[in-house]
Motif scaffolding. Structure first.
Motif, short mmCIF file in Angstrom:
data_model
loop_
_atom_site.label_atom_id
_atom_site.label_comp_id
_atom_site.label_asym_id
_atom_site.label_seq_id
_atom_site.Cartn_x
_atom_site.Cartn_y
_atom_site.Cartn_z
N ALA A 1 35.56 5.56 -16.17
CA ALA A 1 34.58 6.61 -15.87
C ALA A 1 33.53 6.64 -16.98
N GLN A 2 32.36 7.03 -16.62
CA GLN A 2 31.28 7.10 -17.60
C GLN A 2 30.43 8.33 -17.31
N SER A 3 29.84 8.87 -18.38
CA SER A 3 28.98 10.04 -18.21
C SER A 3 27.97 10.08 -19.34
N VAL A 4 26.95 10.87 -19.14
CA VAL A 4 25.88 11.01 -20.12
C VAL A 4 25.54 12.48 -20.26
N THR A 5 25.35 12.93 -21.48
CA THR A 5 24.91 14.30 -21.73
C THR A 5 23.62 14.28 -22.52
N GLN A 6 22.57 14.84 -21.93
CA GLN A 6 21.32 15.00 -22.65
C GLN A 6 21.30 16.44 -23.17
N LEU A 7 21.20 16.56 -24.47
CA LEU A 7 21.50 17.82 -25.11
C LEU A 7 20.40 18.87 -24.95
N ASP A 8 19.21 18.44 -24.60
CA ASP A 8 18.09 19.37 -24.46
C ASP A 8 17.43 19.18 -23.10
N SER A 9 17.22 20.27 -22.37
CA SER A 9 16.52 20.14 -21.10
C SER A 9 15.01 20.04 -21.31
N HIS A 10 14.52 20.67 -22.39
CA HIS A 10 13.09 20.62 -22.72
C HIS A 10 12.94 20.42 -24.23
N VAL A 11 11.96 19.60 -24.61
CA VAL A 11 11.59 19.44 -26.02
C VAL A 11 10.07 19.57 -26.10
N LEU B 1 24.29 2.76 -12.21
CA LEU B 1 23.72 3.53 -13.31
C LEU B 1 24.14 4.98 -13.17
N THR B 2 24.56 5.57 -14.29
CA THR B 2 24.86 7.00 -14.33
C THR B 2 23.82 7.67 -15.21
N PHE B 3 23.07 8.59 -14.61
CA PHE B 3 21.95 9.24 -15.28
C PHE B 3 22.36 10.56 -15.90
N GLY B 4 21.72 10.90 -17.03
CA GLY B 4 21.78 12.26 -17.52
C GLY B 4 20.87 13.15 -16.69
N LYS B 5 20.85 14.44 -17.03
CA LYS B 5 20.06 15.39 -16.24
C LYS B 5 18.59 15.37 -16.61
N GLY B 6 18.25 14.67 -17.69
CA GLY B 6 16.85 14.55 -18.05
C GLY B 6 16.42 15.53 -19.13
N THR B 7 15.44 15.10 -19.92
CA THR B 7 14.79 15.96 -20.91
C THR B 7 13.29 15.91 -20.66
N MET B 8 12.71 17.07 -20.46
CA MET B 8 11.26 17.15 -20.25
C MET B 8 10.60 17.24 -21.62
N LEU B 9 9.74 16.28 -21.93
CA LEU B 9 9.00 16.27 -23.18
C LEU B 9 7.62 16.86 -22.96
N LEU B 10 7.33 17.92 -23.68
CA LEU B 10 6.02 18.57 -23.60
C LEU B 10 5.28 18.28 -24.91
N VAL B 11 4.03 17.84 -24.81
CA VAL B 11 3.24 17.51 -25.98
C VAL B 11 1.98 18.37 -25.98
N SER B 12 1.83 19.13 -27.04
CA SER B 12 0.65 20.01 -27.13
C SER B 12 -0.36 19.44 -28.12
N PRO B 13 -1.64 19.72 -27.87
CA PRO B 13 -2.68 19.15 -28.74
C PRO B 13 -2.67 19.78 -30.14
#
Lengths: 114, 114
Positions: free
Chosen positions: B1-11, B102-114
């Motif tokens: 079994a395999q799994s992935v944890t992305q620790l932040d939903s947003h950065v 492929l087993t995907f994590g839930k994703g991290t949304m990267l926000l970049v501000s000027p």
């Protein structure tokens, strides 16, 4: 060269209807995969083809879902008696073979079931 | 079994500052690890891939990731964020040998501000 293409890009249907989603893999790629991405989630595996045969369909959620790849190139994902919970983005990917090869993804089909 | 944890939903970062997207994995066997990026209305694009060669993997657009077996981590970094880096990032695991989905994590949304 051309990447993986998927048609339609968007599909809106009513509950209970039948839908077909098409995937054109990269030319020469023998492995083809379908994934489903629900809102806020990562893609989840549905089914994998090696050539014309479904080598692994363990990710299909139930028997309303079916996929074919009759000539080992284009694949069609078929959903019968659609339900609102089927609404998601359906992603197709292809790779040169299977073991360890990079999967290249199409842009997806956004399915909305009203 | 395999799994992935992305620790932040947003950065959220400012343009020109470093980026760190965290990922921990679980796998019964030697894993292959990937980072994919998904821009709005675009297909998933492979950023980089680890398959048991060098533990520090360099990818496209200045991204890199380090495989740390003792920590079961595969964090993604970039020294200086650009506005065009704003997207969703997925950490992905599969097996190195033989066929594997492929087993995907839930994703991290990267926000970049000027």
């Amino acid at each position: 060269g051309a990447g993986v293409s998927q048609t339609p890009s968007n599909k809106v249907t009513e509950k209970g209807k039948y839908v077909e989603l098409r995937c054109d893999p990269i030319s020469g790629h023998t492995a083809l995969y379908w994934y489903r991405q629900s809102l806020g989630q990562g893609p989840e595996f549905l089914i994998y083809f090696q050539g014309t045969g479904a080598a692994d369909d363990s990710g299909l959620p139930n028997d309303r879902f079916f996929a074919v790849r009759p000539e080992g190139s284009v694949s069609t994902l078929k959903i019968q008696r659609t339900e609102r919970g089927d609404s998601a983005v359906y992603l197709c990917a292809s790779s040169l073979a299977a073991s360890g090869d990079t999967q290249y993804f199409g842009p997806g089909t956004r399915l909305t079931v009203l | 079994a395999q799994s992935v944890t992305q620790l932040d939903s947003h950065v959220s970062v400012s343009e020109g500052t470093p980026v760190l997207l965290r990922c921990n994995y679980s796998s019964s066997y030697s894993p292959s690890l990937f980072w994919y990026v998904q821009h709005p209305n675009k297909g998933l694009q492979l950023l980089l891939k680890y398959t048991s060669a060098a533990t520090l993997v360099k990818g496209i657009n200045g991204f890199e990731a380090e495989f740390k077996k003792s920590e079961t981590s595969f964090h993604l970094t970039k020294p200086s964020a650009h506005m065009s880096d704003a997207a969703e990032y997925f950490c992905v695991v599969s097996l190195q040998e033989g066929y594997s989905t492929l087993t995907f994590g839930k994703g991290t949304m990267l926000l970049v501000s000027p």
